[in-house]
Write an enzyme that holds these catalytic residues in place. Structure first.
Site, PDB file in Angstrom:
ATOM      1  CG  ASP A 439      -2.269   0.595   0.981  1.00  0.00           C
ATOM      2  OD1 ASP A 439      -2.364   1.454   0.083  1.00  0.00           O
ATOM      3  OD2 ASP A 439      -3.227   0.228   1.673  1.00  0.00           O
ATOM      4  CG  ASP A 497      -9.767   2.256  -0.128  1.00  0.00           C
ATOM      5  OD1 ASP A 497      -9.362   1.105  -0.379  1.00  0.00           O
ATOM      6  OD2 ASP A 497      -9.088   3.086   0.505  1.00  0.00           O
TER       7      ASP A 497
HETATM    8  C1  GLA Z   1      -5.899   1.794   2.155  1.00  0.00           C
HETATM    9  C2  GLA Z   1      -6.342   0.643   1.273  1.00  0.00           C
HETATM   10  C3  GLA Z   1      -7.341  -0.212   1.994  1.00  0.00           C
HETATM   11  C4  GLA Z   1      -6.742  -0.711   3.285  1.00  0.00           C
HETATM   12  C5  GLA Z   1      -6.277   0.460   4.125  1.00  0.00           C
HETATM   13  C6  GLA Z   1      -5.537  -0.009   5.365  1.00  0.00           C
HETATM   14  O1  GLA Z   1      -6.928   2.708   2.329  1.00  0.00           O
HETATM   15  O2  GLA Z   1      -6.862   1.114   0.065  1.00  0.00           O
HETATM   16  O3  GLA Z   1      -7.728  -1.290   1.186  1.00  0.00           O
HETATM   17  O4  GLA Z   1      -5.674  -1.581   3.010  1.00  0.00           O
HETATM   18  O5  GLA Z   1      -5.422   1.309   3.389  1.00  0.00           O
HETATM   19  O6  GLA Z   1      -5.097   1.019   6.138  1.00  0.00           O
END
Ligand code: GLA
Length: 709
Positions: A439, A497
């Site tokens: 990420d 997301d």
């Molecule tokens: C980001 C990602 C999510 C999740 C969060 C965790 O927002 O897009 O899918 O992994 O971080 O903190």
């Protein structure tokens, strides 16, 4: 020099002095001898006595008044170049042009190579052969004339939770520009653009598509010059002074992938998919069936420990999940998003035994174990930051601008990369981890520049070499880093997301413009959707997710019995359909009355067709759906596998055609022009069809279509 790829051709003409000139970039043309450009042009008033047609590397210093290919400084002052030497090597698939300024002692090497038979990979490298330092302010990846037929520009923009919003504009009278400045490619998706003829659509018309293999700031511009041509330039944006070449040093612009199709957006998209697929490095050298996975994030966010995760894993295994991914919250001090990033060891309170017993238990349930990491980040509240505050990106004396409470590590530093490699390597050795979700949850302030991007690539390459069996998913607050620059190192992108299926339909179509469906993370999330609050049926959520790399982002134990059973059926269906959905052809289109459709697979061997209705219909009956890509083929055996969602109106029945046991047989031309009869769908419904060439009556090895509530 002629380079043909797919439907397109590039024609370059060598000239005695300087870079070859562009003769053509567009539809295929033959290799017949051409009269030299010089004898086809007349003199123009108020112009240099020496003609300057568009070349592959035009320079301001040569009297070119359009965009320059390269901008340099020496001792703080502009260093204008003039190409005094040129050497060209070429065959039918590659043209390599070496241009030299003997006075400035600078060399530019440009390579145009046919890629995957579908398009061109275009490279540019600048070499400092002088004995002093040279600053590179800008070096384009490519600069080309857009095809003469071009009239429209299609591009994407976006933000966190609203990725990939499509824009369609007329070619500019002056300049059109898409510049990104957040240090990552961003939520507008891959750095790329489509440029098409006035009437070009999904399946017909001239279309040029370009994307950069780059995950940092980029600039794509289309400028009209005063000869009336539109010139497309694309490249990385460099910070002033960030690329300084010592004697002997070189700098390569990001590669550009360019394709031309006479078959509209779908043709250009297929070419982009082919070129990206050629870059992928799968474990074992080939793509295996994409494992259906469950990601823990929206199931429990930070609220977990070994017992909670084991229960979630058991629930996942029970519905047919093949990979279990433990998301954020597992490492030291990570109770919420204010602390812990940088300390990549299991939290001693939540996971006192470490991750190995958990990973082994997940494997014993028949699933692979995957883990979330965010290696480029550090929280000020972490042991790493306390030990190495100087590793964060910052400017002396300026505030440290946090985002989500975190700072970015300076990946240009070899010691930072070594540390991160050591931490990740240790994690992967300590437990049987087959997958990383990598990420990157913030924009960069200050921007780390190109060195940050190349530092990330170097770290990823080293980790992939040490652990070639581990798959990696790229994520940046959802789809903030989905681009071909990451493609050689990763196997999946987290699209957004926002898992709301209505929102996802458009996002997924934007994603597919540049990247193939087997890399498109598509999950079934909870209802109401966490990001939007909208509720949708399990069937609709699942059907939309079947277009990509299918996954689940909820706690199956939190579902009612019907939804849980239904989700298990969808998982079985997605598993049985994935050989059609992944690694094959993709066609997108629009039907009547707001309906959109998508087909994936191979017309002869079988494909799935999704007819997707987001809003309620306005028309009394649905118009038949024209599928232009099937023209000239067939006959086709067509089955409606089912409707995910429901029928419009109270009493509308499924047409008899689609309730019969035997498939309906249509000629390809009929489907292309007259169209496939559709059932009347209500809002948030998908009719899924199987179409196979020849006289195949049976749907090969597909699991039963899930019931559709
Ligand atoms: C980001 C990602 C999510 C999740 C969060 C965790 O927002 O897009 O899918 O992994 O971080 O903190």
């Amino acid at each position: 020099m002629l380079l043909c790829a797919g439907d397109g051709a590039i024609v370059l003409e060598p000239v005695a002095h300087g870079a070859p000139v562009w003769r053509h970039c567009g539809a295929r043309v033959g290799a017949s001898p051409l009269p030299p450009l010089a004898i086809t042009r007349t003199a123009a008033s108020f112009s240099l006595d020496c003609d300057r047609p568009l070349s592959t590397a035009p320079l301001a210093g040569e009297g070119w008044f359009g965009p320059s290919f390269v901008t340099l400084r020496r001792d703080g002052l502009s260093l204008p170049l003039v190409w005094t030497g040129v050497a060209i090597a070429h065959d039918d698939t590659v043209v390599r042009i070496t241009l030299t300024d003997d006075l400035a002692q600078v060399t530019l090497v440009q390579t145009f190579a046919v890629d995957a038979g579908a398009g061109w990979r275009i490279e540019a490298t600048l070499i400092n052969r002088s004995d002093g330092a040279i600053a590179v302010d800008a070096l384009a990846s490519v600069l080309l004339p857009v095809p003469a037929s071009a009239a429209r520009v299609v591009s994407w923009r976006g933000r966190h939770n609203a990725e990939l919003v499509e824009s369609c504009e007329a070619l500019p009278e002056q300049i059109w520009q898409r510049e990104t400045r957040r240090g990552i490619s961003g939520h507008g998706g891959a750095p790329g653009v489509y440029v098409g003829a006035a009437g070009a659509g999904w399946d017909a018309g001239d279309m040029l598509a370009l994307q950069l293999c780059w995950s940092g700031d980029s600039r794509i511009a289309i400028e009209r010059d005063d000869e009336g041509y539109h010139i497309l330039t694309a490249g990385a944006v460099l910070q002033p002074g960030e690329v300084i070449l010592a004697p002997g040093d070189s700098w390569s612009a990001p590669d550009a992938l360019v394709a031309f199709s006479a078959c509209g957006r779908n043709g250009a998209m297929a070419a982009q998919h082919a070129m990206v697929r050629a870059m992928l490095c799968w474990p074992d050298g080939a793509m295996h069936p994409r494992k259906v996975h469950l990601n823990s994030w929206e199931a429990c966010y930070f609220d977990h420990d070994a017992a909670r995760i084991l229960a979630l894993a058991r629930a996942a295994a029970d519905i047919g999940i093949e990979r279990f991914v433990l998301d954020d919250g597992w490492f030291k001090g990570r109770g919420d998003d204010s602390a812990g990033l940088g300390d990549w060891t299991p939290d001693p309170v939540k996971y006192p035994q470490g991750l190995a017993p958990l990973a082994q238990a997940v494997r014993a349930m028949g699933m692979e174990f995957g883990l979330w990491v965010e290696p480029e980040m550090v929280n000020p509240d972490s042991d790493l930051y306390r030990a190495h505050p100087e590793w964060a990106l910052y400017r002396d004396g300026h505030p440290h601008w946090t985002a989500r409470g975190q700072l970015v590590l300076n990946l240009a530093r070899a010691d930072v990369r070594d540390h991160l490699f050591g931490a990740l390597d240790a994690l992967l050795r300590a437990a049987p981890i087959g997958y990383l979700k990598w990420d990157h949850n913030r924009d960069l302030v200050p921007a780390g520049g190109a060195a940050q991007v190349r530092g990330v690539y170097a770290l990823l390459a080293r980790l992939r070499a040490a652990h070639p069996g581990v798959e990696i998913e790229s994520c940046a607050g959802g789809g903030g880093r989905s681009d071909a620059g990451m493609a050689p190192f990763v196997h999946r992108f987290w699209t957004s997301d926002t898992i709301d299926a209505v929102s996802r339909v458009a996002m997924q179509r934007g994603f597919l413009a540049f990247l193939p469906p087997e890399m498109m993370g598509s999950h079934v999330g909870a209802s109401p959707a966490h990001a939007t609050g909208r509720s949708q049926s399990m069937a609709f959520r699942a059907a939309v997710a079947t277009c990509g790399h299918f996954g689940v982002e909820l706690d199956p134990d939190a579902l009612g019995a019907d939804d849980r059973r239904n989700l298990a059926q969808w998982i079985a269906f997605a598993r049985s359909a994935r050989t059609m959905v992944h690694g094959q052809g993709v066609w997108l289109g629009q039907g009547g009355d707001g309906l959109v459709w998508q087909a994936q697979g191979c017309p002869r061997q079988g494909l799935l067709l999704w007819a997707i209705r987001r809003a309620p219909p306005q028309d009394r009956r649905p118009r038949p759906l024209a599928l232009p890509f099937l023209a000239g083929h067939g006959p086709f055996a067509v089955r409606m596998l089912g409707i995910a969602g429901g029928l419009a109106g109270h009493a509308a029945p499924v047409p008899d055609l689609w309730s019969a046991d035997a498939p309906a047989v249509f000629d390809g031309d009929w489907l292309a022009h007259a169209g496939l009869p559709l059932p009347p769908l209500r809002a948030e419904s998908v009719a899924v069809f199987h179409i196979a060439g020849g006289d195949r009556a049976a749907v090969p090895a597909l699991a039963a279509f899930p019931f559709s509530s």
